[in-house]
Each structure stands twice: as structure tokens, then as C-alpha cells.
Design an enzyme around this catalytic site. Structure first.
Site, mmCIF file in Angstrom:
data_model
loop_
_atom_site.group_PDB
_atom_site.id
_atom_site.type_symbol
_atom_site.label_atom_id
_atom_site.label_comp_id
_atom_site.label_asym_id
_atom_site.label_seq_id
_atom_site.Cartn_x
_atom_site.Cartn_y
_atom_site.Cartn_z
ATOM 1 N N LYS A 22 -30.703 33.394 1.370
ATOM 2 C CA LYS A 22 -29.325 33.117 1.814
ATOM 3 C C LYS A 22 -29.308 32.748 3.288
ATOM 4 O O LYS A 22 -28.697 31.755 3.680
ATOM 5 C CB LYS A 22 -28.475 34.370 1.604
ATOM 6 N N ASN A 23 -30.034 33.528 4.105
ATOM 7 C CA ASN A 23 -29.933 33.350 5.560
ATOM 8 C C ASN A 23 -30.761 32.194 6.077
ATOM 9 O O ASN A 23 -30.832 31.971 7.292
ATOM 10 C CB ASN A 23 -30.297 34.661 6.267
ATOM 11 N N ARG A 92 -20.119 35.401 8.096
ATOM 12 C CA ARG A 92 -20.562 35.247 9.483
ATOM 13 C C ARG A 92 -21.163 33.856 9.686
ATOM 14 O O ARG A 92 -20.941 33.241 10.724
ATOM 15 C CB ARG A 92 -21.611 36.327 9.755
ATOM 16 N N CYS A 116 -20.040 40.829 7.079
ATOM 17 C CA CYS A 116 -20.105 42.274 6.860
ATOM 18 C C CYS A 116 -19.616 43.018 8.103
ATOM 19 O O CYS A 116 -19.929 42.655 9.228
ATOM 20 C CB CYS A 116 -21.546 42.698 6.570
ATOM 21 N N ARG A 121 -19.260 42.254 16.248
ATOM 22 C CA ARG A 121 -20.126 41.086 15.980
ATOM 23 C C ARG A 121 -19.589 39.913 16.805
ATOM 24 O O ARG A 121 -19.059 38.945 16.297
ATOM 25 C CB ARG A 121 -20.167 40.774 14.488
ATOM 26 N N ILE A 123 -19.452 36.571 19.295
ATOM 27 C CA ILE A 123 -20.171 35.282 19.255
ATOM 28 C C ILE A 123 -20.285 34.706 20.655
ATOM 29 O O ILE A 123 -20.440 33.492 20.838
ATOM 30 C CB ILE A 123 -19.488 34.279 18.296
ATOM 31 N N ASP A 304 -31.644 44.516 7.952
ATOM 32 C CA ASP A 304 -31.072 44.311 6.615
ATOM 33 C C ASP A 304 -31.786 45.108 5.543
ATOM 34 O O ASP A 304 -31.226 45.327 4.466
ATOM 35 C CB ASP A 304 -31.122 42.824 6.232
ATOM 36 N N ARG A 395 -22.331 38.346 -2.608
ATOM 37 C CA ARG A 395 -22.493 37.405 -1.476
ATOM 38 C C ARG A 395 -23.968 37.112 -1.222
ATOM 39 O O ARG A 395 -24.322 36.064 -0.715
ATOM 40 C CB ARG A 395 -21.871 38.007 -0.209
HETATM 41 C C1 EPZ Z 1 -28.042 37.440 11.109
HETATM 42 O O1 EPZ Z 1 -26.762 37.838 11.563
HETATM 43 C C2 EPZ Z 1 -28.047 37.688 9.613
HETATM 44 N N1 EPZ Z 1 -27.005 36.894 8.985
HETATM 45 C C3 EPZ Z 1 -27.797 39.161 9.340
HETATM 46 O O2 EPZ Z 1 -27.905 39.365 7.934
HETATM 47 C C4 EPZ Z 1 -28.873 39.995 10.037
HETATM 48 O O3 EPZ Z 1 -28.592 41.366 9.854
HETATM 49 C C5 EPZ Z 1 -28.894 39.649 11.530
HETATM 50 O O4 EPZ Z 1 -29.076 38.233 11.707
HETATM 51 C C6 EPZ Z 1 -30.007 40.370 12.272
HETATM 52 O O5 EPZ Z 1 -31.240 40.036 11.706
HETATM 53 C C7 EPZ Z 1 -27.226 35.585 8.735
HETATM 54 O O6 EPZ Z 1 -28.276 35.040 9.051
HETATM 55 C C8 EPZ Z 1 -26.125 34.826 8.044
HETATM 56 P P1 EPZ Z 1 -27.536 38.512 15.408
HETATM 57 P P2 EPZ Z 1 -26.288 37.482 13.073
HETATM 58 O O7 EPZ Z 1 -26.745 37.489 16.119
HETATM 59 O O8 EPZ Z 1 -26.803 36.145 13.441
HETATM 60 C C9 EPZ Z 1 -25.359 40.831 18.898
HETATM 61 C C10 EPZ Z 1 -27.179 39.979 5.793
HETATM 62 O O9 EPZ Z 1 -27.056 41.099 5.273
HETATM 63 N N2 EPZ Z 1 -24.738 39.542 19.251
HETATM 64 O O10 EPZ Z 1 -29.026 38.413 15.411
HETATM 65 O O11 EPZ Z 1 -24.847 37.735 13.162
HETATM 66 C C11 EPZ Z 1 -24.828 41.366 17.563
HETATM 67 O O12 EPZ Z 1 -23.623 42.071 17.762
HETATM 68 C C12 EPZ Z 1 -26.719 39.760 7.218
HETATM 69 O O13 EPZ Z 1 -27.695 38.984 5.219
HETATM 70 C C13 EPZ Z 1 -23.989 39.460 20.422
HETATM 71 O O14 EPZ Z 1 -23.826 40.430 21.161
HETATM 72 O O15 EPZ Z 1 -27.059 38.593 13.888
HETATM 73 C C14 EPZ Z 1 -25.950 42.257 17.092
HETATM 74 O O16 EPZ Z 1 -25.825 43.517 17.716
HETATM 75 C C15 EPZ Z 1 -26.072 40.996 7.807
HETATM 76 N N3 EPZ Z 1 -23.410 38.272 20.755
HETATM 77 C C16 EPZ Z 1 -27.204 41.561 17.634
HETATM 78 O O17 EPZ Z 1 -26.751 40.631 18.625
HETATM 79 C C17 EPZ Z 1 -23.578 37.150 19.972
HETATM 80 O O18 EPZ Z 1 -23.050 36.085 20.339
HETATM 81 C C18 EPZ Z 1 -27.988 40.770 16.599
HETATM 82 O O19 EPZ Z 1 -27.065 39.941 15.938
HETATM 83 C C19 EPZ Z 1 -24.336 37.264 18.793
HETATM 84 C C20 EPZ Z 1 -24.922 38.467 18.455
#
Ligand code: EPZ
Length: 416
Positions: A22-23, A92, A116, A121, A123, A304, A395
Site C-alpha cells: 500500500k505504502n 494520509r 490513522c 500528524r 505536514i 507499523d 484500508r
Molecule cells: C508513513 O506515514 C506511512 N504511511 C505510515 O504507515 C508509517 O507508519 C510512517 O510512514 C512511518 O514509517 C504511508 O506511507 C501512507 P512520517 P507518514 O512522515 O509519512 C512526524 C500505515 O499503517 N512528521 O514518516 O505520515 C510525524 O508526526 C501507516 O500504513 C512531522 O513532524 O509518516 C511522525 O511523528 C500508518 N512533520 C514522524 O514525523 C511532517 O511534516 C514520522 O512520520 C511529517 C511528519
């Protein structure tokens, strides 16, 4: 209301295939916008998140259709730059279409992305990447507006290796004149899969999986044919299901190479894991022993997969700990596991698990991986469980019920 009815307490046995990631499919579908014409994407799982991505593409003027596990996305007539809030809010990964639209059209409008509820979360890193490339970004009252007719390559360092921000920066940088050097990017395998698709489109992108990704943007890109990698978290889910219930499972379509920390944890808990070309095999030993893990950005233990391991350990023996460093509300599934008889207490960002026999119960999935964790636990629990909130699970898992039934699990969907 629909729910899974699971009767646990007996071992699993059998062979099942792991579907596409998916990701990986979601950023690749956004990347298809970078070229005009029809891209063909194989091994795309049949998931509600993928359906949402196809709806977004259609809203933007693309023609998108599914032929089995192959998606055909024709962007020739795409013209839109606004993503409806109802689609943005469903997941997301909808945020990734901002970077692709900026690169293709020089503008993007959208509401806030959903996904989720794992805690805050933001951006901010995505939007900062767009601004570093020269885009004007306004995010107010849950609405995001990006403008950038002439994006320029830049040197950009991510303060944290965010998966989504890395992917969005790669997508937008493909539309920027000149070279973008992205430092401290996420190193997840799905980033390398996105890089592979972009390269197949003719983009000059290299370095995925290392501490620096270099994108030479501004080149016209062409539609591509690509095959999405296997889903490593779905693989972890199947492995933890066997670990929880006992028995033996053979999982094909992957060799487990991107799951080293998960395989090591299951081995430490007493399972026998064998990796072969194109498949990974697990023989579980019950009860599972104790394990201590801490999640982190790849190649550390994936956040995850921690709910899935917790669910398997909950029915084992001894005291295990899981420390979460990525999301501040990742442990929402613990309440459901404790309803099934688990003894898990939370101490800050650490779950302390005292293994003991589990029993059936009525629980509701709090999110995608938390829902899968409840299924994993129910498979190892004596008696019948009911797991509601299936829309979360759907999902990210194609045919979870069918796959587990193939392994001999007593699981069925009940409409009430
Ligand atoms: C991706 O989410 C995955 N989703 C998530 O999988 C996965 O848990 C996550 O990466 C971590 O591996 C998809 O790929 C669609 P991050 P993402 O940005 O990109 C902080 C699943 O179950 N952050 O790496 O949202 C954030 O709050 C899902 O398939 C900021 O502060 O994760 C978190 O604490 C759940 N500012 C950390 O970084 C930002 O602009 C890592 O989040 C972005 C993120």
C-alpha cells in the site's frame, strides 16, 4: 454493523501470497501525474486507500481503471489542481498528490489529509520542502494552497526522516529546474520503489535508501510500466498471526529482506524463520518468549509492525517491552488486547507486556494496524472474538480473512 468472528486457539498451517505494498502503490499513483499518457502499475493491492487514490486521479481528469491487480492510469487529459476535501480526508497519503500537482501544474489546492489517528500528524515538513523549491504555500483553516510555476532545485535537509515528506519532496523536485539534494531522507524500501518508478519514467533520481537523494528535475517524463514491491507490513502481519496461533506458514511474493528487525524479534521469541528466494517461512513455538524492541525510522524496527508483535507476545510468557519513538498515539490498540485478557501496561512511550493466555472478547479496531493486531491476538486466544471497525483494516489489507482462512484460521465476516 459488520465484524470479524474469530475462533482462536488452534495452530495455523499453509501457504499464502503477500500482496503489493500500500505504502508504495500510493506514492507511485501520485507520481503517475508527472507524465502525460498511460502508466501501467502491476501488483497493486485491492484496498480502499488505493480506491481513494484512483478517485483523486479521476477527479483531476485522469482515466484510471483496474484490471485485476494491474492499474492503468491515463493522465493525458488531467487538468485539475484541486483535491476535494472528502477525498483528502480519507487517508494520509492524499497529501502526496500536492507534490505531484506542483510538479505537473505549478499549483495545488486541498484540504487537510486524513489517515490513522496516531497522534499529531503535521505536514510542516512537506510544506517546507515545497517552499524550499520556490513554491508559495498558504495553509490556513485546514486548507492548503501551493503555487509554484517555476520551481528551482535546492539543497534541503529534513530535520526528521519523514517518509511522506521525502516522497513529496522527490515528486515536487522532479518538476523543479536544476538539481535538488535531499539530505536526511527516509530510507524505507517504499522510497526506493518510488525512485524505481520515477526512473522508469525517465527521471534522474538516485540515492534512495542512503542519507542523500539527488533529483535532477525539469526533464519531460514519460508514462511507465512498473511492478510494486511486496507489502512488508502485511508480511509481518501474517508472520505474527502464525507466531500468535502456533503452527507453520509459508509466505510467497517476498523474501523478507526488508523485515530484518521483525524476523530477529520473532526468532528471539522462539520462532524458527527461514528466508528463501521468493518466500519466507515461519515455524512458531508456543508459548512465545520475551522480547524487547524499540521502533524507529528504517532500518530500525518499523512502527507499523509493533502492534502486530505486541499482539503475538501478549499471549506468550515472560515480560516484553515495546518502546515507540515515531507516533505518540500508536498504543491505542492496547485497550483491545487487554479486553482479550492481555496484561499490558503503558509507561510513557513504552508498553510493558506480561505474557499470559488470552481469551475471546468483543473489541473494535482503533486504526489500521491496531485492528490487525486485534485479529492477530484473537487467533491465539481461546474462544470466540468479535472484531468491529473493519473499515480500518480494509484500508491496508486485501483479503485478510481469505488469507487467514487459507491458513486454517476460523475467521469470517458477520453482518449484523
Ligand atoms: C508513513 O506515514 C506511512 N504511511 C505510515 O504507515 C508509517 O507508519 C510512517 O510512514 C512511518 O514509517 C504511508 O506511507 C501512507 P512520517 P507518514 O512522515 O509519512 C512526524 C500505515 O499503517 N512528521 O514518516 O505520515 C510525524 O508526526 C501507516 O500504513 C512531522 O513532524 O509518516 C511522525 O511523528 C500508518 N512533520 C514522524 O514525523 C511532517 O511534516 C514520522 O512520520 C511529517 C511528519
Amino acid at each position: 454493523m459488520e465484524y470479524f468472528a474469530v475462533t482462536g486457539g488452534h495452530p495455523l498451517e499453509g501457504t499464502a501470497a503477500v500482496h503489493g505494498a500500500k505504502n508504495s502503490a500510493l506514492p507511485i499513483l501520485a507520481a503517475a501525474l508527472l507524465a502525460r499518457g498511460e502508466s501501467v502499475i502491476h501488483n497493486c493491492p485491492d484496498l480502499t486507500d488505493v480506491d481513494t487514490a484512483l478517485e483523486i486521479l479521476t477527479c483531476l481528469g485522469c482515466r484510471a481503471r483496474r484490471e485485476g491487480r494491474t492499474l492503468l492510469v491515463d493522465t493525458s487529459c488531467a487538468h485539475g489542481t484541486h483535491i476535494p476535501d472528502r477525498l483528502m480526508g480519507r487517508m494520509r497519503a492524499s497529501v502526496l498528490f500536492l507534490g505531484a500537482l506542483l510538479a505537473r501544474e505549478g499549483r495545488a489546492e486541498a484540504g487537510w489529509p486524513g489517515g490513522c489517528a496516531l497522534g499529531a500528524r503535521p505536514i510542516d515538513l512537506h510544506l517546507a520542502a515545497f517552499q524550499a523549491l520556490g513554491a508559495r504555500v498558504r495553509d490556513h483553516a485546514e486548507h492548503i494552497s501551493c503555487r509554484g510555476r517555476t520551481l528551482r532545485g535546492t539543497r534541503l535537509t529534513l530535520p526528521i526522516p519523514s517518509v511522506g515528506a521525502t516522497e513529496n519532496a522527490m515528486l515536487a523536485a522532479c518538476g523543479a529546474e536544476g538539481v535538488t539534494i535531499l539530505q536526511n531522507p527516509a530510507r524505507e524500501p517504499e522510497i526506493a520503489d518510488l525512485q524505481g518508478f520515477l526512473q522508469a519514467m525517465g527521471a534522474h533520481v538516485e540515492g534512495a535508501g542512503t542519507d542523500t537523494i539527488i533529483i535532477r528535475g525539469g526533464r519531460p517524463l514519460r508514462p511507465a510500466v512498473y511492478r510494486v514491491m511486496a507489502d512488508r507490513i502485511v508480511t509481518a502481519t501474517y508472520l505474527c498471526s502464525v507466531a500468535s496461533a502456533g503452527g507453520e506458514g509459508i509466505f510467497t511474493g517476498t523474501d523478507g529482506s526488508h523485515l530484518r528487525p521483525v524476523l530477529e524479534a520473532l526468532t528471539a521469541a522462539g520462532c524458527a524463520i527461514r528466508r528463501e528466494p521468493g518466500r519466507v517461512i515461519i515455524r512458531a513455538r508456543r508459548p512465545l518468549g520475551r522480547v524487547h524492541i524499540t521502533t524507529g525510522p528504517y532500518p530500525a524496527f518499523p512502527t507499523d509492525a509493533q502492534p502486530l508483535l505486541a499482539a503475538a507476545l501478549a499471549g506468550g510468557v515472560g515480560e516484553s517491552t515495546i518502546t515507540e519513538t515515531i507516533f505518540d498515539r500508536r498504543f491505542r490498540y492496547v485497550q483491545g488486547l487487554n479486553t482479550l485478557g492481555a496484561d499490558i501496561c503503558l509507561e510513557g512511550n513504552t508498553a510493558r507486556i506480561t505474557g499470559r493466555p488470552l481469551h475471546g472478547g468483543r473489541v473494535t479496531a482503533p486504526d489500521l494496524r491496531g485492528g490487525a493486531a486485534l485479529v492477530v491476538a484473537a487467533l491465539g486466544a481461546e474462544g470466540e472474538s468479535r472484531i468491529a471497525g473493519l473499515h480500518h483494516i480494509q484500508r491496508g489489507y486485501e483479503g485478510l480473512e481469505d488469507t487467514l482462512q487459507t491458513l486454517g484460521a476460523s475467521i469470517r465476516t458477520v453482518q449484523e
